[in-house]
Enzyme design. Structure first.
Site, PDB file in Angstrom:
ATOM      1  N   ASP A 149       0.854  -1.195   0.000  1.00 40.78           N
ATOM      2  CA  ASP A 149       0.000   0.000   0.000  1.00 40.78           C
ATOM      3  C   ASP A 149       0.889   1.245   0.000  1.00 40.78           C
ATOM      4  O   ASP A 149       1.807   1.360   0.828  1.00 40.78           O
ATOM      5  CB  ASP A 149      -0.911   0.000   1.232  1.00 40.78           C
ATOM      6  N   ASP A 184      -4.502   2.214  -4.651  1.00 36.01           N
ATOM      7  CA  ASP A 184      -3.061   2.331  -4.397  1.00 36.01           C
ATOM      8  C   ASP A 184      -2.517   1.052  -3.777  1.00 36.01           C
ATOM      9  O   ASP A 184      -1.525   1.078  -3.057  1.00 36.01           O
ATOM     10  CB  ASP A 184      -2.776   3.525  -3.484  1.00 36.01           C
TER      11      ASP A 184
END
Length: 348
Positions: A229, A272
């Site tokens: 992430d 993301d």
């Protein structure tokens, strides 16, 4: 710039390629066998050169099928090369022994399907080379055929008939490859590839993961999965705009794809969020490799890892554990703010 993707649509197609090639070989070999039965049924003689050509086509098809079945679910690259060569030669060889124009055109239908197979399962440059070889061999087969007749009671010379067969056959083969083959490849890429980073998307990753686990054997398969992430990604979007956020994602995808260990799958599965996994003997090395990449990455990111062996549904369990680890890593790096001193909080 597009990333050097460690996992592409070809990874997804690996599970389907041997099955489609086996079906093609079974069908064409059966049709060549039927060529010995059908002409006598309608009163047409079978010439010796036709017998020799059809026999060669059948033997090549049987040989390729044996190689494919011996390779199991995941045939080697050498096995695919041998089977591709056999499929390329079989149809033109059969065409070289046929004397009826309609029979040659029926063989061209098999070449159409083979050309579509090349476009779907091979990279663009390689597929075009294979289609070009197939077309060239088919032209040679028609040219060297002993004679060409049309069954129509009209006097037409052999050269004209062969020219007509070649125009129709080549047009159909090249057209099928460019139209239907390219369309099928495009649809598969759209369904399994992330448009921004050119990595696998979630659906493509799940297909590739299932293929990797099934290909590892029937025993206790060990798998390690790492969720990634991007740190402070929302702040990047808020301060610099979504174009800058997209550039960050592409840069990270490039970085990860260029440094992934051999055999690792890599995909973008969220805004993301990226995921990578290794199936097999070197799976335990993946968390250490990813931790080192995180320390050296120009784009900061957090990660959570999980491993399992012999799970019935490993992907679900791995995702759940890795997501908890990722959340813990994010909390350590950016602990949540204490609740504000609002009346509702004080009285609630």
């Amino acid at each position: 710039m597009r990333p050097l993707a460690a996992s592409s649509v070809d990874t997804v197609l690996q599970d389907y390629q041997p099955r489609i090639l086996r079906r093609y070989l079974w069908i064409t070999t059966a049709l060549h066998l039927a060529g010995f039965v059908l002409p006598p049924m309608v009163g047409l003689p079978i010439r010796p050169e036709t017998v020799a050509a059809r026999t060669a086509g059948i033997l090549l098809g049987v040989f390729a099928l044996v190689v494919l079945y011996r390779g199991g679910r995941r045939p080697s690259r050498r096995a695919y090369q041998v089977c591709t060569a056999a499929a390329l030669l079989a149809t033109p060889i059969v065409m070289s022994g046929l004397v009826l124009a309609v029979a040659q055109l029926l063989c061209a239908i098999a070449a159409m399907f083979l050309a579509m197979y090349f476009v779907v399962f091979y990279p663009k440059r390689q597929s075009r080379l294979l289609v070009g070889c197939l077309t060239g061999l088919m032209v040679v087969g028609v040219v060297v055929a002993p004679t060409a007749f049309t069954l129509v009671p009209v006097e037409v010379d052999t050269v004209t008939v062969k020219a007509a067969v070649l125009v129709v056959a080549v047009t159909c083969v090249v057209g099928a490859a460019e139209m239907f083959g390219s369309l099928t490849r495009t649809l598969i890429e759209s369904a399994s590839t992330d448009g921004l980073t050119a990595l696998l998307n979630r659906a493509g990753f799940e297909l590739a993961f299932r293929h990797a686990v099934e290909g590892a054997g029937t025993g206790q398969v060990s798998v390690t999965l790492v969720l990634i992430d991007v740190d402070q990604f929302k702040s990047t979007n808020d301060h610099y705009g979504h174009a800058a956020g997209d550039a960050v994602l592409v840069d990270l995808a490039n970085y990860l794809a260029e440094h992934m260990p051999r055999g690792a799958l890599l995909a973008r599965v969220g805004g993301d969020e990226f995921v990578t996994c290794v199936v097999g003997e070197h799976h335990a090395e993946l968390p250490g490799v990813m931790a080192q990449l995180a320390r050296q990455s120009p784009t900061p990111f957090s990660l959570g890892a999980a491993s399992c062996t012999g799970e019935a549904d490993p992907l679900t369990a791995l995702y759940r554990t890795a997501d908890r680890e990722l959340y813990t890593a994010k909390q350590r790096q950016h602990p949540p703010e204490p609740p504000g001193d609002e009346p509702t909080l004080r009285t609630g």
